[in-house]
Scaffold this active site. Structure first.
Site, PDB file in Angstrom:
ATOM      1  N   LYS A 278       9.642 -20.435  -5.721  1.00 27.86           N
ATOM      2  CA  LYS A 278      10.029 -18.893  -6.304  1.00 27.86           C
ATOM      3  C   LYS A 278       9.154 -19.281  -7.577  1.00 27.86           C
ATOM      4  O   LYS A 278       8.960 -20.091  -8.122  1.00 27.86           O
ATOM      5  CB  LYS A 278      11.688 -18.724  -6.706  1.00 27.86           C
ATOM      6  CG  LYS A 278      11.700 -17.388  -7.241  1.00 27.86           C
ATOM      7  CD  LYS A 278      12.965 -17.415  -8.541  1.00 27.86           C
ATOM      8  CE  LYS A 278      12.736 -15.953  -8.624  1.00 27.86           C
ATOM      9  NZ  LYS A 278      14.714 -16.214  -9.418  1.00 27.86           N
TER      10      LYS A 278
ATOM     11  N   ASN B 204       6.050  -1.414   1.236  1.00 30.76           N
ATOM     12  CA  ASN B 204       5.477  -0.187   1.413  1.00 30.76           C
ATOM     13  C   ASN B 204       7.260   0.219   1.572  1.00 30.76           C
ATOM     14  O   ASN B 204       7.976   0.250   1.829  1.00 30.76           O
ATOM     15  CB  ASN B 204       4.737  -0.480   2.091  1.00 30.76           C
ATOM     16  CG  ASN B 204       4.592   0.572   3.893  1.00 30.76           C
ATOM     17  OD1 ASN B 204       6.270   0.637   4.104  1.00 30.76           O
ATOM     18  ND2 ASN B 204       3.893  -0.880   4.309  1.00 30.76           N
TER      19      ASN B 204
ATOM     20  N   PHE C   4      -1.366   6.852  13.329  1.00 29.56           N
ATOM     21  CA  PHE C   4      -1.084   8.067  12.551  1.00 29.56           C
ATOM     22  C   PHE C   4      -2.325   7.310  11.088  1.00 29.56           C
ATOM     23  O   PHE C   4      -2.653   6.540  10.718  1.00 29.56           O
ATOM     24  CB  PHE C   4       0.365   7.367  12.216  1.00 29.56           C
ATOM     25  CG  PHE C   4       1.481   8.250  13.173  1.00 29.56           C
ATOM     26  CD1 PHE C   4       1.655   7.688  14.150  1.00 29.56           C
ATOM     27  CD2 PHE C   4       1.959   9.150  12.359  1.00 29.56           C
ATOM     28  CE1 PHE C   4       2.170   7.818  14.729  1.00 29.56           C
ATOM     29  CE2 PHE C   4       3.099   9.611  13.160  1.00 29.56           C
ATOM     30  CZ  PHE C   4       2.887   9.447  14.246  1.00 29.56           C
TER      31      PHE C   4
ATOM     32  N   LYS D 284     -11.114   6.883  11.454  1.00 30.14           N
ATOM     33  CA  LYS D 284      -9.764   6.300  11.844  1.00 30.14           C
ATOM     34  C   LYS D 284      -9.822   6.699  13.483  1.00 30.14           C
ATOM     35  O   LYS D 284      -9.803   5.361  14.081  1.00 30.14           O
ATOM     36  CB  LYS D 284      -8.402   6.406  10.559  1.00 30.14           C
ATOM     37  CG  LYS D 284      -8.664   5.971  10.028  1.00 30.14           C
ATOM     38  CD  LYS D 284      -7.584   6.005   9.801  1.00 30.14           C
ATOM     39  CE  LYS D 284      -7.524   5.742   7.888  1.00 30.14           C
ATOM     40  NZ  LYS D 284      -6.418   5.991   7.390  1.00 30.14           N
TER      41      LYS D 284
ATOM     42  N   LYS E  95     -11.069   3.132  16.052  1.00 31.11           N
ATOM     43  CA  LYS E  95     -10.320   2.904  16.538  1.00 31.11           C
ATOM     44  C   LYS E  95      -9.763   2.360  17.705  1.00 31.11           C
ATOM     45  O   LYS E  95      -9.050   2.177  18.137  1.00 31.11           O
ATOM     46  CB  LYS E  95      -8.463   2.617  15.137  1.00 31.11           C
ATOM     47  CG  LYS E  95      -8.437   2.524  14.223  1.00 31.11           C
ATOM     48  CD  LYS E  95      -7.581   2.559  13.959  1.00 31.11           C
ATOM     49  CE  LYS E  95      -7.376   2.060  12.093  1.00 31.11           C
ATOM     50  NZ  LYS E  95      -6.393   1.422  11.278  1.00 31.11           N
TER      51      LYS E  95
ATOM     52  N   ASP F  79      -1.753  -4.199   4.987  1.00 30.18           N
ATOM     53  CA  ASP F  79      -3.802  -4.326   5.118  1.00 30.18           C
ATOM     54  C   ASP F  79      -3.659  -5.153   4.271  1.00 30.18           C
ATOM     55  O   ASP F  79      -4.550  -6.620   5.041  1.00 30.18           O
ATOM     56  CB  ASP F  79      -4.385  -3.313   4.347  1.00 30.18           C
ATOM     57  CG  ASP F  79      -4.044  -1.915   5.182  1.00 30.18           C
ATOM     58  OD1 ASP F  79      -5.140  -1.701   6.303  1.00 30.18           O
ATOM     59  OD2 ASP F  79      -4.766  -1.015   4.194  1.00 30.18           O
TER      60      ASP F  79
HETATM   61  O1  C5P Z   1      -6.627   1.977   8.373  1.00 29.78           O
HETATM   62  P1  C5P Z   1      -5.171   2.698   8.689  1.00 29.78           P
HETATM   63  O2  C5P Z   1      -3.988   1.562   8.033  1.00 29.78           O
HETATM   64  O3  C5P Z   1      -5.159   3.458   7.696  1.00 29.78           O
HETATM   65  O4  C5P Z   1      -4.720   3.503   9.482  1.00 29.78           O
HETATM   66  C1  C5P Z   1      -3.288   3.854  10.068  1.00 29.78           C
HETATM   67  C2  C5P Z   1      -2.870   3.769  11.444  1.00 29.78           C
HETATM   68  O5  C5P Z   1      -2.984   1.979  11.605  1.00 29.78           O
HETATM   69  C3  C5P Z   1      -1.315   3.529  11.261  1.00 29.78           C
HETATM   70  O6  C5P Z   1      -1.326   3.883  13.198  1.00 29.78           O
HETATM   71  C4  C5P Z   1      -1.095   1.955  11.597  1.00 29.78           C
HETATM   72  O7  C5P Z   1      -0.422   1.255  12.158  1.00 29.78           O
HETATM   73  C5  C5P Z   1      -2.023   1.700  11.881  1.00 29.78           C
HETATM   74  N1  C5P Z   1      -2.353  -0.281  11.888  1.00 29.78           N
HETATM   75  C6  C5P Z   1      -2.985  -1.590  12.373  1.00 29.78           C
HETATM   76  N2  C5P Z   1      -2.949  -2.617  11.645  1.00 29.78           N
HETATM   77  C7  C5P Z   1      -3.135  -2.702  10.275  1.00 29.78           C
HETATM   78  C8  C5P Z   1      -3.122  -1.071   9.472  1.00 29.78           C
HETATM   79  C9  C5P Z   1      -3.019  -0.467  10.117  1.00 29.78           C
HETATM   80  O8  C5P Z   1      -2.563  -0.780  13.252  1.00 29.78           O
HETATM   81  N3  C5P Z   1      -3.931  -3.555   9.633  1.00 29.78           N
END
Ligand code: C5P
Length: 399
Positions: A290, A211, A324, A338, A342, A280
């Site tokens: 490859k 990304n 974030f 979130k 979380k 994700d």
């Molecule tokens: O759910 P989302 O990806 O939007 O949430 C963002 C937050 O969760 C960020 O702080 C990111 O670093 C964390 N995150 C994580 N593990 C993931 C995806 C996001 O810790 N797989």
């Protein structure tokens, strides 16, 4: 009691015409209560004598590394260990270049290379030398390593021209030293984990899914936390940024590697700031060779990565957790969801669809949402400034 009582300051004096002003600097440091140990370069002794500094400081003066030191029962690294601060004033373009390059060919450069104490430099030189890109680059490198540079003054220089490069007045330099030595370090002794950058997930030995995150926000937070006295672990995905000064930096590639690195130290942490853009999903199968082009379509199967922050939220004890939320729409609604899901203390939300803020730029425009329902909205600001805001909130929750 002076502001510097009990502090041991190594004063490095290099060979510029402003070396005579170092005598007053030494005298003022002493009056402020500091124990002052002077190291002169050979060139500096052409401008001022060792004897002057010895009389002013009441301490032996070091110049030559190899000279017999009779009344000074320490080896040459001792000053590096003893120092609470190394101040080089005046600092010539030459010493700045040598320090930037890691050269240690005399007592002063050896001490700087060997010390763990903060280093402050007061550059003083001819304007053209000061403005030369080599000197500017070297000073930027020293700043990057966490050294403090005192801005030179402008005015009439000894070489006859007007411009920037004069050593500021001794009273100003000593004031900067006092400000630095008595600065507040609200995160002193705190252990903080910061994640930064994006994770990359391999598809085959050549390709990956990634990304646009560059790591700028997380690196700024890590650097600022270290400046405020924290013991910082920065877990970073691939980034072009150099390791921040004073920060233990661990570089990883995938989400699972990031998770392992964070969880290994989570138990002892006081706070975790998850600014990384974690993937994700990851390719379900990583091809051993490859992938060749064949059909018109290629279907990739992805599987879920662990949500690192969600996992930390579930195990949360004393740790302050900051997340974030980079969104392109419905920022507030998603961010608040979130925050709850979380189990965070607060979340930093930004709209990454705007061009002037967010990914890969130096600025950000954010809202903070706290677990007690408070929301704070901030204008566009430099990531370095935003780092201070975020850490101030963390320190507030910790105290
Ligand atoms: O759910 P989302 O990806 O939007 O949430 C963002 C937050 O969760 C960020 O702080 C990111 O670093 C964390 N995150 C994580 N593990 C993931 C995806 C996001 O810790 N797989």
């Amino acid at each position: 009691m002076g502001a510097l009582t009990g502090k041991k300051i190594v004063l490095g004096v290099t060979g510029g015409i402003a070396a005579y002003k170092a005598v007053e600097i030494a005298s003022r440091l002493r009056k402020a209560g500091a124990e002052v140990h002077v190291i002169m370069t050979r060139e500096a002794t052409e401008f001022v004598t060792e004897l002057t500094f010895r009389e002013i400081t009441g301490q032996p003066v070091s110049v030559d590394m190899w000279a017999k030191v009779t009344n000074f029962n320490v080896e040459h690294i001792a000053l590096a260990t003893l120092a609470d601060l190394v101040l080089i004033a005046p600092a010539t373009a030459n010493i700045i270049a040598k320090i930037a390059a890691g050269i240690a060919d005399d007592m002063l450069t050896t001490t700087v290379l060997a010390t763990k104490a903060p280093v402050m430099l007061a550059p003083a030189m001819n304007t053209n030398m000061y403005e030369n890109p080599v000197t500017q680059g070297n000073m930027a490198e020293l700043r990057r390593r966490g050294m403090q540079l005192i801005e030179p003054a402008s005015g009439h220089l000894a070489c006859g021209i007007e411009g920037k490069g004069r050593l500021p007045e001794p009273v100003q330099i000593v004031q900067e030293v006092m400000d630095f030595m008595t600065r507040e370090q609200p995160l002193q002794g705190r252990r903080i984990i910061v994640t930064a950058g994006g994770t990359i997930e391999p598809l085959d030995p050549v390709r990956y899914l990634g990304n646009r995150s560059t790591g700028k926000m997380g690196y700024a937070i890590a650097a600022e936390a270290a400046r405020q006295g924290a013991e910082v672990l920065l877990v970073s995905g691939p980034s072009n940024l150099p390791n921040p000064a004073g920060v233990r930096t661990v570089r990883i590639q995938t989400a699972r590697e990031m998770q392992a690195a964070v969880e290994a130290e989570y138990g002892e942490a006081d706070a975790v700031i998850m600014s990384a853009a974690v993937a994700d999903y990851r390719p379900k199968n990583v091809a051993a060779d490859k992938i060749k082009k064949s059909d018109d379509e290629l279907v990739l199967h992805l599987e879920r990565n662990p949500d690192i922050l969600f996992g930390l939220g579930q195990q949360k004890q004393q740790q302050v957790l900051v997340g974030f939320a980079a969104e392109t729409c419905n920022v507030e609604e998603y961010a608040k969801k979130k925050l709850t899901k979380k189990n965070l203390d607060f979340i930093v939300a930004n709209d990454v669809s705007s061009k002037d803020a967010g990914f890969a730029v130096d600025n950000n425009r954010v809202q903070l949402y706290f677990r007690d329902g408070r929301a704070e909205k901030y204008p566009l600001m430099a990531k370095a400034e935003l780092a201070k805001v975020i850490l101030e909130k963390v320190a507030g929750i910790l105290s």
